[in-house]
Design an enzyme around this catalytic site. Structure first.
Site, PDB file in Angstrom:
ATOM      1  N   CYS A  48       0.712  -1.025  -0.281  1.00 17.45           N
ATOM      2  CA  CYS A  48       0.036  -0.006  -0.148  1.00 17.45           C
ATOM      3  C   CYS A  48       0.901   1.317   0.100  1.00 17.45           C
ATOM      4  O   CYS A  48       1.902   1.401   0.747  1.00 17.45           O
ATOM      5  CB  CYS A  48      -0.759  -0.403   1.203  1.00 17.45           C
ATOM      6  SG  CYS A  48      -2.065   1.492   1.488  1.00 17.45           S
ATOM      7  N   CYS A  52       1.037   5.041   6.867  1.00 13.41           N
ATOM      8  CA  CYS A  52      -0.701   5.427   8.430  1.00 13.41           C
ATOM      9  C   CYS A  52       0.478   4.486   8.771  1.00 13.41           C
ATOM     10  O   CYS A  52       1.451   3.614   8.995  1.00 13.41           O
ATOM     11  CB  CYS A  52      -1.814   4.594   8.386  1.00 13.41           C
ATOM     12  SG  CYS A  52      -2.425   4.640   6.513  1.00 13.41           S
ATOM     13  N   CYS A  55       0.150   0.760  10.291  1.00 18.12           N
ATOM     14  CA  CYS A  55      -0.503  -0.758   9.621  1.00 18.12           C
ATOM     15  C   CYS A  55       1.157  -1.115   8.538  1.00 18.12           C
ATOM     16  O   CYS A  55       2.054  -0.910   7.972  1.00 18.12           O
ATOM     17  CB  CYS A  55      -0.469  -0.176   8.057  1.00 18.12           C
ATOM     18  SG  CYS A  55      -1.497  -1.221   7.358  1.00 18.12           S
ATOM     19  N   CYS A  92     -16.209  -9.170   6.101  1.00 18.49           N
ATOM     20  CA  CYS A  92     -15.358  -8.373   5.616  1.00 18.49           C
ATOM     21  C   CYS A  92     -14.282  -8.817   5.322  1.00 18.49           C
ATOM     22  O   CYS A  92     -13.746  -9.766   5.437  1.00 18.49           O
ATOM     23  CB  CYS A  92     -15.311  -7.398   6.521  1.00 18.49           C
ATOM     24  SG  CYS A  92     -16.368  -7.151   7.939  1.00 18.49           S
ATOM     25  N   CYS A 124     -19.062  -6.755   4.443  1.00 17.78           N
ATOM     26  CA  CYS A 124     -18.693  -5.503   4.624  1.00 17.78           C
ATOM     27  C   CYS A 124     -17.595  -5.269   3.660  1.00 17.78           C
ATOM     28  O   CYS A 124     -16.574  -6.815   3.061  1.00 17.78           O
ATOM     29  CB  CYS A 124     -18.458  -5.146   5.512  1.00 17.78           C
ATOM     30  SG  CYS A 124     -17.038  -3.917   6.458  1.00 17.78           S
ATOM     31  N   CYS A 184     -19.362   1.978   7.993  1.00 12.83           N
ATOM     32  CA  CYS A 184     -18.873   1.421   9.245  1.00 12.83           C
ATOM     33  C   CYS A 184     -17.743   1.934   9.727  1.00 12.83           C
ATOM     34  O   CYS A 184     -16.672   2.380   8.773  1.00 12.83           O
ATOM     35  CB  CYS A 184     -18.393  -0.273   9.261  1.00 12.83           C
ATOM     36  SG  CYS A 184     -17.551  -1.020  10.668  1.00 12.83           S
ATOM     37  N   ARG A 256     -18.182  -2.223  17.832  1.00 14.23           N
ATOM     38  CA  ARG A 256     -17.152  -3.762  17.066  1.00 14.23           C
ATOM     39  C   ARG A 256     -16.010  -3.674  18.408  1.00 14.23           C
ATOM     40  O   ARG A 256     -15.233  -2.163  18.242  1.00 14.23           O
ATOM     41  CB  ARG A 256     -17.666  -3.668  15.998  1.00 14.23           C
ATOM     42  CG  ARG A 256     -18.582  -3.945  15.394  1.00 14.23           C
ATOM     43  CD  ARG A 256     -18.365  -4.041  13.576  1.00 14.23           C
ATOM     44  NE  ARG A 256     -19.744  -4.038  13.072  1.00 14.23           N
ATOM     45  CZ  ARG A 256     -21.006  -4.404  12.663  1.00 14.23           C
ATOM     46  NH1 ARG A 256     -19.848  -5.936  13.658  1.00 14.23           N
ATOM     47  NH2 ARG A 256     -21.589  -4.252  12.683  1.00 14.23           N
TER      48      ARG A 256
END
Length: 322
Positions: A48, A52, A55, A92, A124, A184, A256
């Site tokens: 990616c 972040c 991550c 998901c 999701c 979400c 959640r």
């Protein structure tokens, strides 16, 4: 409009009073001892371009996270079937993209969504930023929910991510909501933020219109090779306060209890359920980080007397003054 002062006053209440209030509201809107099981599959891993700091899938950091392209449809269906067999009612699918690509990969995502819907599960996805036209196509495929977390407060956000803005995230959330897909959206605690940042995150979430149908509360799982690798594990009481405050200011939302459960005892997780959490992610991994696993969760449910949602409950319609 829920005021920032109200959120702050709620968050800072004495813990026992806070949990009692949250549990009282929880029982008016949700099944008291029922928890939704969800499964999160990593359908495309690593590489990616985002930065972040939490991550391990960022191409900018040297971690041990796997890298692989978008999985074949048959493999995703097999994972979804296994998730359903283990009691999950929501499947998901996460792909490490900055934004959802058009073309052949988008077509494959659509096929995955349709396959999950055919299994009579909630579908999701979390695929990065999406445009309004892409959100419309996802809705037409039957997508239940789109996950796109705000992560933290607008003020602290630049300390964690520089490759996209807070406004970028809000724009994606708006595109999803406008398409009629459930939002979400949650955040991560334990990244070095203050209580004020946590309160501001909750305030932003509560004032999204409509309020998110699903709010994941994650605790940072420090990963070797990322800039936050040496961050101390957050006090579980912070998670309890986050869950309870979310329950009070967003009564209808499914809260959640997400990443970071491996560092929590059964008693600490029980406090979160008392505070209004009514969903967890099952399985051995959450994308790339460890998760307690099905057998550990089954034991916890037995100890606490919890049951898994067998289907999506019909919630009471009374409204609370907030």
């Amino acid at each position: 409009m829920i005021s920032l002062d109200f959120v702050a006053q709620t968050y800072h209440k004495p813990l026992i009073s806070l949990v009692f209030e949250a549990q009282t509201i929880h029982r008016q809107y949700h099944q008291a001892d029922a928890v939704q099981l969800c499964t999160l599959a990593n359908i495309k891993s690593g590489r990616c371009p985002e930065d972040c700091k939490y991550c391990p899938q960022s191409a900018r950091y040297k971690t041990e996270a796997e890298t692989y392209p978008l999985l074949p449809l048959a493999e995703v269906i097999t994972q979804a079937q296994a998730a359903k067999a283990n009691g999950s009612t929501r499947f998901c699918m996460g792909a490490a993209w900055r934004s959802l690509p058009d073309g052949e990969e988008f077509d494959r995502i659509i096929a995955m969504i349709e396959a999950v819907v055919d299994l009579e599960m909630e579908a999701c996805v979390t695929l990065g930023m999406v445009r309004p036209d892409q959100a419309q196509r996802l809705a037409q495929a039957g997508l239940t929910a789109y996950n796109h977390n705000l992560d933290t407060s607008a003020q602290f956000y630049p300390d964690i991510i520089s490759t996209r803005t807070y406004r970028d995230r809000l724009d994606t959330i708006q595109a999803v909501a406008d398409a009629g897909i459930q939002v979400c959206c949650g955040g991560i605690v334990g990244m070095g933020e203050t209580d004020r940042d946590r309160i501001e995150l909750l305030h932003t979430l509560a004032n999204i219109t409509p309020q998110p149908q699903s709010v994941p509360i994650n605790a940072l799982v420090p990963v070797e090779g990322t800039p936050l690798a040496d961050q101390a594990i957050v006090d579980p009481i912070v998670l309890v306060r986050m869950v309870a405050t979310a329950r009070i200011i967003m009564p209808r939302t499914v809260v959640r209890l997400s990443a970071g459960r491996t560092a929590m005892s059964t008693a600490e997780q029980a406090l979160c359920f008392m505070a209004g959490a009514n969903s967890i992610f099952t399985g051995e991994k959450l994308l790339t980080t460890a998760n307690p696993g099905n057998s550990a969760d089954a034991l916890m449910f037995e100890q606490l007397g919890l049951s898994a949602w067998e289907s999506l409950p019909h919630l009471p319609q009374e409204k609370l003054p907030v």
